[in-house]
Design an enzyme around this catalytic site. Structure first.
Site, PDB file in Angstrom:
ATOM      1  N   GLU A  55       0.834  -1.207   0.000  1.00  0.00           N
ATOM      2  CA  GLU A  55       0.000   0.000   0.000  1.00  0.00           C
ATOM      3  C   GLU A  55       0.869   1.258   0.000  1.00  0.00           C
ATOM      4  O   GLU A  55       0.586   2.226  -0.706  1.00  0.00           O
ATOM      5  CB  GLU A  55      -0.910   0.000   1.230  1.00  0.00           C
ATOM      6  CG  GLU A  55      -1.973  -1.079   1.227  1.00  0.00           C
ATOM      7  CD  GLU A  55      -3.016  -0.838   0.147  1.00  0.00           C
ATOM      8  OE1 GLU A  55      -3.496   0.304   0.026  1.00  0.00           O
ATOM      9  OE2 GLU A  55      -3.327  -1.794  -0.592  1.00  0.00           O
ATOM     10  N   ARG A  84       2.386   2.775  -3.249  1.00  0.00           N
ATOM     11  CA  ARG A  84       1.463   3.403  -4.200  1.00  0.00           C
ATOM     12  C   ARG A  84       1.594   4.922  -4.175  1.00  0.00           C
ATOM     13  O   ARG A  84       1.098   5.596  -5.082  1.00  0.00           O
ATOM     14  CB  ARG A  84       0.026   2.983  -3.888  1.00  0.00           C
ATOM     15  CG  ARG A  84      -0.244   1.508  -4.134  1.00  0.00           C
ATOM     16  CD  ARG A  84      -1.614   1.096  -3.639  1.00  0.00           C
ATOM     17  NE  ARG A  84      -2.679   1.815  -4.336  1.00  0.00           N
ATOM     18  CZ  ARG A  84      -3.953   1.777  -3.965  1.00  0.00           C
ATOM     19  NH1 ARG A  84      -4.306   1.065  -2.899  1.00  0.00           N
ATOM     20  NH2 ARG A  84      -4.868   2.439  -4.636  1.00  0.00           N
ATOM     21  N   GLN A 143      13.883  -0.767  -0.390  1.00  0.00           N
ATOM     22  CA  GLN A 143      13.289  -1.793   0.468  1.00  0.00           C
ATOM     23  C   GLN A 143      14.143  -3.052   0.518  1.00  0.00           C
ATOM     24  O   GLN A 143      14.813  -3.413  -0.463  1.00  0.00           O
ATOM     25  CB  GLN A 143      11.880  -2.145  -0.040  1.00  0.00           C
ATOM     26  CG  GLN A 143      11.124  -3.103   0.865  1.00  0.00           C
ATOM     27  CD  GLN A 143       9.668  -3.268   0.440  1.00  0.00           C
ATOM     28  OE1 GLN A 143       9.263  -2.797  -0.620  1.00  0.00           O
ATOM     29  NE2 GLN A 143       8.884  -3.925   1.257  1.00  0.00           N
ATOM     30  N   LEU A 144      14.094  -3.722   1.664  1.00  0.00           N
ATOM     31  CA  LEU A 144      14.766  -5.006   1.847  1.00  0.00           C
ATOM     32  C   LEU A 144      14.422  -5.946   0.697  1.00  0.00           C
ATOM     33  O   LEU A 144      13.254  -6.098   0.340  1.00  0.00           O
ATOM     34  CB  LEU A 144      14.331  -5.605   3.185  1.00  0.00           C
ATOM     35  CG  LEU A 144      14.942  -6.923   3.636  1.00  0.00           C
ATOM     36  CD1 LEU A 144      14.933  -6.988   5.164  1.00  0.00           C
ATOM     37  CD2 LEU A 144      14.187  -8.122   3.081  1.00  0.00           C
ATOM     38  N   ARG A 184       5.333  18.306   0.934  1.00  0.00           N
ATOM     39  CA  ARG A 184       4.019  18.208   0.286  1.00  0.00           C
ATOM     40  C   ARG A 184       3.582  16.753   0.177  1.00  0.00           C
ATOM     41  O   ARG A 184       2.418  16.429   0.440  1.00  0.00           O
ATOM     42  CB  ARG A 184       4.068  18.858  -1.095  1.00  0.00           C
ATOM     43  CG  ARG A 184       2.727  18.881  -1.816  1.00  0.00           C
ATOM     44  CD  ARG A 184       2.853  19.568  -3.164  1.00  0.00           C
ATOM     45  NE  ARG A 184       1.575  19.717  -3.823  1.00  0.00           N
ATOM     46  CZ  ARG A 184       1.409  20.329  -4.991  1.00  0.00           C
ATOM     47  NH1 ARG A 184       2.457  20.859  -5.622  1.00  0.00           N
ATOM     48  NH2 ARG A 184       0.206  20.420  -5.544  1.00  0.00           N
ATOM     49  N   ARG A 194      -3.726   8.497   4.536  1.00  0.00           N
ATOM     50  CA  ARG A 194      -3.529   7.250   5.281  1.00  0.00           C
ATOM     51  C   ARG A 194      -3.771   7.357   6.779  1.00  0.00           C
ATOM     52  O   ARG A 194      -3.842   6.320   7.458  1.00  0.00           O
ATOM     53  CB  ARG A 194      -2.113   6.726   5.032  1.00  0.00           C
ATOM     54  CG  ARG A 194      -1.830   6.411   3.572  1.00  0.00           C
ATOM     55  CD  ARG A 194      -2.785   5.394   3.005  1.00  0.00           C
ATOM     56  NE  ARG A 194      -2.396   4.985   1.656  1.00  0.00           N
ATOM     57  CZ  ARG A 194      -2.913   3.958   1.006  1.00  0.00           C
ATOM     58  NH1 ARG A 194      -3.871   3.230   1.571  1.00  0.00           N
ATOM     59  NH2 ARG A 194      -2.512   3.654  -0.223  1.00  0.00           N
TER      60      ARG A 194
END
EC number: 2.1.1.148
Length: 254
Positions: free
Chosen positions: A92, A95, A103-104, A194, A203
């Site tokens: 999620e 996006r 990322q790992l 921003r 979120r």
């Protein structure tokens, strides 16, 4: 037995502002907040602060957010190192296309000992957690079995060197198909002010998934520490179920 990973959000970088010596202007802020004000004033060359209502940094930033001149917020950025987050949640998170991510890698890093992120709705239920952990351990046993067999298959005829390293990566890549979304991952996220405001607005909402909403709330608290004038308009409140949301009347970008 699989270990449970708690969410952790660490600030690892933020904007530094270096005032140009040939501009006669001062401000009562530093870092990204000072840069945002400088960028806004550069548009109109209003270095003398002709409007007393926007003479302070906080007042100036509130004004530019009020009037929608939010492009100047893009000059300043913050980076977080996030751990204790599930693969499901990062699906999620990524996006949000205005962020930058590292990322790992499940291809390079073996996952057989990865920790688990328990979905918030299971945190107060031992029985559900036991079912989850059992499923995770079963998938890891399958992962390990596949890894052994794939290594044997792909390494046949290889005598070492770079191709052997490649084959091991390929084996991990194929075997991780059975790993659960509950596996912990770790990720570096960088975004401008921003983009962070947009992320929080989207979120930290009641309508967002609880795990990513919790992440947004933690990020917001860190962001308020870094740049209070930019993020303090968001108000954190608790819902009846004990989870938190954050809202702002000034967060109008969808």
């Amino acid at each position: 037995m699989a270990q449970i990973a708690p969410l952790r959000v660490q600030l690892i970088a933020k904007t530094e502002f270096l005032a140009p010596p040939d501009v006669s202007w001062t401000t009562d802020a530093d870092g990204g907040s000072a840069l945002v004000e400088f960028a806004g004033r550069a548009c109109y060359q209003s270095w003398s602060k002709p409007n007393p209502r926007t003479a302070t940094n906080a007042a100036y930033i509130k004004h530019i957010i009020d009037v929608g001149h939010v492009a100047v917020l893009e000059h300043a950025s913050v980076s977080f190192y996030i751990s204790g987050i599930s693969r499901s949640c990062t699906h999620e998170l990524i996006r949000h296309r205005h962020f930058s991510y590292s990322q790992l890698s499940q291809r390079y890093v073996p996952e057989k000992d990865a920790q688990v992120v328990v979905p918030p709705d299971m945190e107060d239920d031992d029985e559900l957690q036991q079912i989850l952990i059992a499923a995770v351990e079963a998938s890891r046993a399958t992962y390990t079995e596949l890894l052994v067999k794939l290594n044997a298959k792909l390494m046949a005829g290889e005598l070492g060197g770079n191709r052997a390293v490649l084959r091991r990566k390929q084996a991990r890549q194929a075997a991780h198909a059975v790993l659960p979304n509950a596996n912990e991952t770790r990720i570096v996220v960088t975004g401008n002010y921003r983009a962070w405001r947009h992320f929080i607005a989207m979120r930290a909402s009641e309508h967002a998934d609880v795990e990513i909403r919790r992440l947004a709330i933690v990020c917001l608290r860190r962001l308020v520490d870094v740049a209070p004038a930019v993020f303090a308009d968001f108000e954190i409140t608790a819902l009846a179920d004990g989870t938190e949301v954050a809202t702002s009347p000034l967060a109008t970008e969808a």
